[in-house]
Design an enzyme around this catalytic site. Sequence first.
Site, mmCIF file in Angstrom:
data_model
loop_
_atom_site.group_PDB
_atom_site.id
_atom_site.type_symbol
_atom_site.label_atom_id
_atom_site.label_comp_id
_atom_site.label_asym_id
_atom_site.label_seq_id
_atom_site.Cartn_x
_atom_site.Cartn_y
_atom_site.Cartn_z
ATOM 1 N N CYS A 79 0.826 -1.299 0.009
ATOM 2 C CA CYS A 79 0.061 0.092 0.109
ATOM 3 C C CYS A 79 0.704 1.273 0.119
ATOM 4 C CB CYS A 79 -0.837 -0.089 1.296
ATOM 5 S SG CYS A 79 -2.311 -1.163 0.896
ATOM 6 N N HIS A 167 -3.707 -5.557 1.223
ATOM 7 C CA HIS A 167 -3.157 -5.978 2.588
ATOM 8 C C HIS A 167 -3.091 -7.562 2.283
ATOM 9 C CE1 HIS A 167 -2.567 -2.196 4.601
ATOM 10 N NE2 HIS A 167 -3.515 -1.647 3.741
ATOM 11 N N GLU A 169 -1.681 -9.422 4.416
ATOM 12 C CA GLU A 169 -1.695 -10.031 5.862
ATOM 13 C C GLU A 169 -2.948 -10.161 6.514
ATOM 14 O OE1 GLU A 169 -1.287 -5.389 6.121
ATOM 15 O OE2 GLU A 169 -0.847 -6.956 4.692
ATOM 16 N N SER A 220 4.910 -13.859 38.071
ATOM 17 C CA SER A 220 3.373 -13.298 38.384
ATOM 18 C C SER A 220 2.454 -14.577 38.265
ATOM 19 C CB SER A 220 3.198 -12.239 37.212
ATOM 20 O OG SER A 220 2.899 -12.657 35.986
ATOM 21 N N GLY A 221 2.871 -15.686 37.849
ATOM 22 C CA GLY A 221 2.056 -16.775 37.661
ATOM 23 C C GLY A 221 1.586 -16.786 36.185
ATOM 24 N N GLY A 222 1.909 -15.887 35.476
ATOM 25 C CA GLY A 222 1.213 -15.535 34.052
ATOM 26 C C GLY A 222 2.127 -16.306 33.185
ATOM 27 N N VAL A 223 1.718 -16.318 31.793
ATOM 28 C CA VAL A 223 2.373 -17.122 30.765
ATOM 29 C C VAL A 223 4.025 -16.383 30.402
ATOM 30 C CG1 VAL A 223 2.573 -17.824 28.291
ATOM 31 C CG2 VAL A 223 0.407 -17.778 29.586
ATOM 32 N N ASP A 224 3.923 -15.213 30.340
ATOM 33 C CA ASP A 224 5.219 -14.553 30.032
ATOM 34 C C ASP A 224 6.261 -14.855 30.810
ATOM 35 O OD1 ASP A 224 3.606 -13.610 27.930
ATOM 36 O OD2 ASP A 224 3.271 -11.594 28.765
ATOM 37 N N SER A 225 5.875 -14.356 32.217
ATOM 38 C CA SER A 225 7.214 -14.533 33.223
ATOM 39 C C SER A 225 7.531 -15.856 33.479
ATOM 40 C CB SER A 225 6.791 -13.740 34.436
ATOM 41 O OG SER A 225 5.750 -14.618 35.288
ATOM 42 N N SER A 226 6.636 -16.891 33.424
ATOM 43 C CA SER A 226 6.755 -18.317 33.412
ATOM 44 C C SER A 226 7.679 -18.694 32.423
ATOM 45 C CB SER A 226 5.549 -19.188 33.382
ATOM 46 O OG SER A 226 4.596 -18.740 34.428
#
Length: 508
Positions: A79, A167, A169, A220-226
Site C-alpha cells: 500500500c 493487504h 496480511e 507473576s504466575g502468568g505465561v510470559d514470566s513463566s
Amino acid sequence: MQEKILILDFGSQYTQLIARRVRELNTYCEIHPYNDYPEIDEYVKGIILSGSPFSVRDEKSPRPDLSSFRGKLPLLGVCYGAQYLVQSSGGEVEPSNIREYGRANLSFIDENSDLMKGLPLESQVWMSHGDTIFTLPDTFKIICSTPDVKVAGYKIEGETTYGIQFHPEVYHSVDGKKLLENFITVCGCQQDWTPDSFVEETVAGLKDQLGDDKVVLGLSGGVDSSVAAMLLHRAIGENLYCIFVDNGLLRKNEFEAVLEQYKHLGLNIKGVDAKSRFYEKLAGVTDPEKKRKAIGNEFIEVFDDEAGAIENVKWLGQGTIYPDVIESKSVKGPSATIKSHHNVGGLPDYMKLKVVEPLNTLFKDEVREVGRSMGLPENLLGRHPFPGPGLAIRILGDITPEKVAILQEVDHIFIQGLKDEGLYDEVWQAGAILLPVQSVGVMGDERTYENAVALRAVTSTDGMTADWCHLPYDFLARVSNNIINKVKGINRVVYDISSKPPATIEWE
C-alpha cells in the site's frame, strides 16, 4: 545469528499483523521505524515496507532513502510502501476516483511472476487506500489487477522489488499468506525458525550473555514470566532466583497454588507475603491511575528488598514481549503512539541491575508455543491474562482487605464455573468487578441493602480489540445464584455486554 526479514513501519495499524504472518511461515522478522532501523548485514534477506495512515502526496509524509538496499535485496512495498516506490521513481500517485476499501478480486495475474505463483484468478484481496497509482515508471510492470484498480501489483525490471496496493496480511485476502510465502522464497529464507530452534538458540545466547552471573526475576504466575523463567533456568540453573510477591490483590488461593506449581517445574523460587505493605499504600486511594502507581512503586520496593538479600545479583530478568517493545519505542514519525509499559524501561536507577529479556522478540501466541516446546503444563500456558495491579482495578473505589476478600470469592465462583462447564478456553479473559453501588434486595423475609458485582468475559485474539462473550444464559443464571447465595455482602449480579472499543476490557 538468525536470518531475518526487516519490516519498516510507516505507522500502519496492520504492521504487527504482517510480522505475525511472516513468522507463521517459520521465518524470523523484525519491525523497525522507517527512520530508525539497524544496519543491513548479511543476515537480512529482504525488506517489507508497511502501509501508512499518511498519503504519499502529503508534504510531511515519510520519505526515507531506500538506496542502501533497493536493488540489492528483495523488497516488497505494501500500500503506502508500494505508492512511495512509484512516486519516488517518477510515477504518479493521485486520489482515487472511487473509494478503494474492502474486498476486491484479482481479474488479472501475471503467471510468470514469482510473487504471484499459485494465486488463482479471482482471488479475493483486501483494499484499504484513498490514493491509487495512475502512472508507472517505464521499468515498472503490472503483475496483477482488479476490475477497479489496474495497478494492484507491480515488479520493477532488473530488481526483485515488488509493490502491491492491497493487504496480504489480513484474513480477508484469502491467498495473502501464499503471496507472503512467495516473497519469503524470493528472499531465499530457509523457513526454519520454529519454537524448538528459538529455545535452542536463546538458551545458548543466554549462557554466553550471563555466564556465572546471578539473575533475579519477578514471577507473576502468568505465561510470559513463566516462559522467561524456564528459558533462564535452562541456561543458568540455580543462578536464577525467582520471587513471587503476594500483594494481597491476587485471586483466591493463587499465591499457594502458583508456588506449588513452580516447585514442580524445578525453579528456585521464594514467595513473599507483602499484603499488609500494599494495603497500607492503597488506604484511601480511589483514583485508578494513583492505584496503579502505588502498586507499581511498592512492588519495586518489595522486589528491591528481596533482590538486595541475594549476594552479587547482577541481572533482572523480565517477561517483556515484542508488542511491549514496539509500542514503547519513541518514534519521530507516523507511528508516534507511545505506550508506557510496566515491563519496558521502568527500572529505577538505584536498583543498578542490568536487564535480560529472553522473550522480547516474541508475540504472545509465540510465547505459548515456546512454552509448549519446553513442556510447560497446558493449564499454565492457557491461563487468561490477569492485570498487573490485580484485583485493585476491579474494585471501583478504595481498597480494603474486606472488599478484596469479597471479590476473591465472587471471582472464584465465576472462574471455577467457566472451568467446570468447559467454557474457560472459549474466553480470552474473564473476571468480576466490585461496584461502589448498593441496591435493595430480598433474602428470606428480610430486605437487604448490599453490594452489586459485574461479571466480565470477552473474546479476543490479542487484547487490542475484544467482544463480549455470549455465555449461555443458564450458565450465567447458575453463577449469579451461587454468588448471591454464597458470598455475604452481594445481593445483585450484572453481566457486562460492552465491546472494546469503545469500552476497555478492565473497568479501571
